[in-house]
Design a protein around this motif. Structure first.
Motif, PDB file in Angstrom:
ATOM      1  N   HIS A 155      -9.290   6.744  -4.936  1.00  0.00           N
ATOM      2  CA  HIS A 155      -8.604   6.266  -3.736  1.00  0.00           C
ATOM      3  C   HIS A 155      -7.649   5.131  -4.104  1.00  0.00           C
ATOM      4  N   SER A 156      -6.459   5.171  -3.559  1.00  0.00           N
ATOM      5  CA  SER A 156      -5.487   4.106  -3.823  1.00  0.00           C
ATOM      6  C   SER A 156      -4.471   4.069  -2.697  1.00  0.00           C
ATOM      7  N   TYR A 157      -3.770   2.934  -2.600  1.00  0.00           N
ATOM      8  CA  TYR A 157      -2.660   2.768  -1.670  1.00  0.00           C
ATOM      9  C   TYR A 157      -1.386   2.596  -2.485  1.00  0.00           C
ATOM     10  N   SER A 158      -0.306   3.184  -2.026  1.00  0.00           N
ATOM     11  CA  SER A 158       0.963   3.028  -2.749  1.00  0.00           C
ATOM     12  C   SER A 158       1.454   1.588  -2.721  1.00  0.00           C
ATOM     13  N   THR A 159       1.022   0.825  -1.701  1.00  0.00           N
ATOM     14  CA  THR A 159       1.493  -0.559  -1.574  1.00  0.00           C
ATOM     15  C   THR A 159       0.487  -1.572  -2.111  1.00  0.00           C
ATOM     16  N   SER A 160      -0.606  -1.085  -2.715  1.00  0.00           N
ATOM     17  CA  SER A 160      -1.564  -2.017  -3.322  1.00  0.00           C
ATOM     18  C   SER A 160      -0.946  -2.677  -4.549  1.00  0.00           C
ATOM     19  N   LEU A 161      -1.547  -3.779  -4.956  1.00  0.00           N
ATOM     20  CA  LEU A 161      -1.175  -4.366  -6.237  1.00  0.00           C
ATOM     21  C   LEU A 161      -1.389  -3.323  -7.320  1.00  0.00           C
ATOM     22  N   ASN A 162      -0.455  -3.229  -8.283  1.00  0.00           N
ATOM     23  CA  ASN A 162      -0.737  -2.329  -9.400  1.00  0.00           C
ATOM     24  C   ASN A 162      -1.828  -2.953 -10.269  1.00  0.00           C
ATOM     25  N   THR A 163      -2.418  -2.150 -11.124  1.00  0.00           N
ATOM     26  CA  THR A 163      -3.597  -2.607 -11.859  1.00  0.00           C
ATOM     27  C   THR A 163      -3.290  -3.740 -12.830  1.00  0.00           C
ATOM     28  N   ARG A 164      -2.064  -3.767 -13.361  1.00  0.00           N
ATOM     29  CA  ARG A 164      -1.692  -4.863 -14.269  1.00  0.00           C
ATOM     30  C   ARG A 164      -1.658  -6.188 -13.504  1.00  0.00           C
ATOM     31  N   VAL A 165      -1.021  -6.179 -12.343  1.00  0.00           N
ATOM     32  CA  VAL A 165      -0.938  -7.397 -11.532  1.00  0.00           C
ATOM     33  C   VAL A 165      -2.326  -7.796 -11.050  1.00  0.00           C
ATOM     34  N   ALA A 166      -3.115  -6.815 -10.589  1.00  0.00           N
ATOM     35  CA  ALA A 166      -4.455  -7.113 -10.100  1.00  0.00           C
ATOM     36  C   ALA A 166      -5.316  -7.748 -11.189  1.00  0.00           C
TER      37      ALA A 166
END
Length: 313
Positions: A155-166
């Motif tokens: 599950h993911s959102y297109s507007t979520s933080l990307n994994t590098r930023v997170a």
């Protein structure tokens, strides 16, 4: 911290330079305008989405021949080993060493070590590099891009933080996670939670949307992670945490009023002594009104989104 020195090399896109520097300052208390940093602080390079590798310095010399003389005293009979050169790219002002020359240097220094060389599956890897007009030799650790593996989740959102930023945000929140309690009170699909849990950070999650809780748990299970995530507004959180990570999700999906922003942040102030705020809007005035001081900041980009990452105490 010890007297041992560690050299870290970095790779990042220009859009991530500020975020990389903020993570550096969180880990080391300083940053580097180049792609290399030396410190007595030991960090697992796989924690950072920007670190390429780490060298634990055992010997250093002003010249190549001097380094060979130092390494001649090195004995590793108990392990199989191989040696790699880190100068596969330009490191600060030091130009890249071409492949044939790197192989030649690796053979020369490998022959100076007393031990059992093994190029395919060694028990230990040593490395060397020339940087800052010196040659350095030591134990080598290559970063594993764990954040990249987390891009593929159920599950993911297109507007979520990307994994590098997170992952960088989690490190900025808890650079030394021992004994640190962290909460993500607006966790969304759990991108920050996954990165933090994978690094052993003691973090719990919460979101006002009850329908998001099961998908977040499925994301945990997909990566064999165990974490606590509950439904409810930030206003209902009890207890006190060392750090809260607040990604302002309402900024993206709806028009957030200043009053709503104020309520989120005032509760952030209530539940934690330190807050990492991620926002696509400039909210410095609101932050100051609730009694926080912005002690560090940067800009992080993801496509067309430009987010501010603010460290507040």
């Amino acid at each position: 911290m010890s007297n041992t020195e560690f050299i870290y090399t970095y790779v990042q896109h220009s859009d991530e330079h500020e975020l990389c520097q903020l993570e550096m300052r969180s880990f080391f208390g300083k940053d580097s305008f180049t792609n290399v940093l030396k410190s007595t602080i030991e960090i697992d390079p796989s924690r950072s989405p920007f670190m390429k590798e780490r060298l634990e310095v055992l010997y250093e010399s002003d010249s190549w021949t001097g380094l060979l003389d130092e390494v001649k005293n090195f004995i590793v009979d108990e392990f199989t080993f191989k040696v790699v050169c880190l100068n596969t790219m330009a490191i600060h002002s030091t130009v890249k060493i071409d492949h044939p020359e790197r192989r030649k240097l690796e053979r020369e220094i490998g022959l100076c070590i007393t031990g059992n060389p093994e190029l395919i599956d060694p028990e230990i890897v040593f490395g060397f590099l020339t940087y800052d007009n010196k040659w350095h030799f030591g134990k080598y650790v290559e970063s594993e891009s764990i954040w990249f593996q987390h891009q593929n989740k159920p599950h993911s959102y297109s507007t979520s933080l990307n994994t590098r930023v997170a992952r960088a945000v989690a490190n900025i929140a808890a650079p030394n996670p021992t004994g640190v309690k962290v909460i993500d009170p607006c966790c969304g699909i759990g991108t920050v939670l996954v990165e933090a849990l994978s690094m052993g950070i003691d973090i719990v999650g919460r979101d006002i949307n009850p329908l998001i809780i099961e998908p977040v748990k499925e994301n945990f299970a997909y990566f064999n992670l165990v974490g606590d995530v509950q439904a409810g507004p930030i206003a209902e959180i009890e207890g006190y945490y060392d750090v809260a990570i607040i990604d302002m999700p309402y900024n993206i999906f709806s028009k957030t009023t200043p009053e709503a922003q104020y309520e989120i942040l005032i509760h952030g102030r209530r539940i934690a002594k330190k807050v990492i705020i991620v926002s696509i809007e400039t909210i410095d005035q609101v932050i100051e009104e609730i009694g926080f001081k912005i002690i560090d900041r940067c800009v992080a980009k993801k496509g067309l989104f430009v987010r501010q990452v603010l460290v507040c105490e």
